[in-house]
Enzyme design. Structure first.
Site, mmCIF file in Angstrom:
data_model
loop_
_atom_site.group_PDB
_atom_site.id
_atom_site.type_symbol
_atom_site.label_atom_id
_atom_site.label_comp_id
_atom_site.label_asym_id
_atom_site.label_seq_id
_atom_site.Cartn_x
_atom_site.Cartn_y
_atom_site.Cartn_z
ATOM 1 N N GLU A 1 54.784 -2.160 46.186
ATOM 2 C CA GLU A 1 55.182 -1.366 45.028
ATOM 3 C C GLU A 1 53.951 -1.181 44.129
ATOM 4 O OE1 GLU A 1 58.474 -1.858 41.396
ATOM 5 O OE2 GLU A 1 57.599 -3.627 42.340
ATOM 6 N N CYS B 1 61.427 -3.817 45.147
ATOM 7 C CA CYS B 1 61.360 -4.970 44.252
ATOM 8 C C CYS B 1 62.743 -5.414 43.747
ATOM 9 C CB CYS B 1 60.403 -4.659 43.102
ATOM 10 S SG CYS B 1 59.677 -6.128 42.321
ATOM 11 N N LYS C 1 63.054 4.345 42.716
ATOM 12 C CA LYS C 1 63.692 3.051 42.492
ATOM 13 C C LYS C 1 64.935 3.182 41.615
ATOM 14 C CE LYS C 1 62.398 -1.568 40.759
ATOM 15 N NZ LYS C 1 61.280 -2.294 40.092
#
Length: 263
Positions: free
Chosen positions: A39, A142, A106
């Site tokens: 990321e 994440c 995300k």
């Protein structure tokens, strides 16, 4: 067999430094079909991301695409993409010819442990599965790994591997959380899971991002590779026959009961 390079690189605030690190890592990933980077490979987290965010046809992704094409390897990497006021935390997926095959914004933003990602980043809305290196890869970024409903949605979209990219924050028990969550997502979905985090960057250690511990986890939750905490590139193998054997022994996806009454 599919050969996957886990590219655990430190990330600088400077995108040009990070592009050089991507190129160097790909040169070390000889024989890989797919290389996975962390990321925020574009630039390290911080208020600067709103100024350094680039469109997906900008110089950073274009440079990564050129390197992918030169080495004949598909690439997944995290960038920041301009939005309306806020940016998107985006995982880009490029095939071995350098073509953009998909982008995942995300969904779950890290407003935890004193951080507030939503102050800089706008959430995405849709799970994404991309076809790369002969695999259908479900993209996870994440904090997303704490939400099993996302990986179940990726299973339902036909994923046969998860790629989890992260800039995992350090702190008490945080490394344990990372390892446990990655293994859980693999085991509960009987799914190969390649999880790649930033290596610690001593020059930027005050922000706490990057614990390393990139892993390949098999469909029974067994860690097949763990890169530890230092910068590293490791090529690992994914065998689809392992998935078939795991799902024969443990058909938990078939045993799901949808719409369970919660009253």
């Amino acid at each position: 067999m599919t050969r996957i390079a886990l590219c655990q690189v430190p990330v600088s605030p400077d995108p040009s430094v990070n592009l050089t690190r991507v190129r160097e890592a790909l040169a070390r990933a000889e024989g890989a079909d797919l290389a996975i980077f962390p990321e925020a490979t574009l630039t390290r987290y911080g208020k600067r991301i709103t100024d350094l965010a680039e469109p997906l046809d900008g110089p950073f992704v274009t440079g990564v695409a050129e390197a992918a094409r030169r080495h004949g390897v598909a690439v997944i990497a995290g960038v920041f993409e301009p939005g309306q006021g806020l940016v998107h935390n985006t995982a880009v997926a490029l095939d071995a010819s350098g073509e953009l095959r998909g982008a995942y914004r995300k969904i779950h933003l890290f407003d935890s442990f004193g951080a507030k990602e939503s102050g800089l980043v706008a959430p995405g809305a849709e799970p994404v599965v991309v076809e790369l290196a002969g695999l259908r890869v479900g993209l996870v970024t994440c904090y997303d790994v704490r939400f099993p409903e996302l990986t179940r949605a990726l299973v339902d979209q036909g994923a046969d591997m998860f790629a989890v990219i992260a800039a995992w924050g350090s702190g008490p028990l945080k490394e344990d959380h990372w390892v446990t969550l990655v293994r859980a997502r693999a085991l509960e979905n009987t799914m190969w899971t390649a999880a790649v985090g930033q290596a610690p960057n001593p020059a930027e250690s005050s922000d706490g991002y990057g614990v390393g511990r990139s892993m390949l986890v098999d469909p029974m939750g067994v860690v097949r590779a763990d890169l530890g905490s230092s910068a590293a590139v490791q090529v690992v193998e994914l065998d689809p026959e392992v998935t078939a054997r795991a799902r024969s022994a443990l058909p938990c996806l078939e045993h799901r009961v949808l719409g369970v009454n919660r009253s």
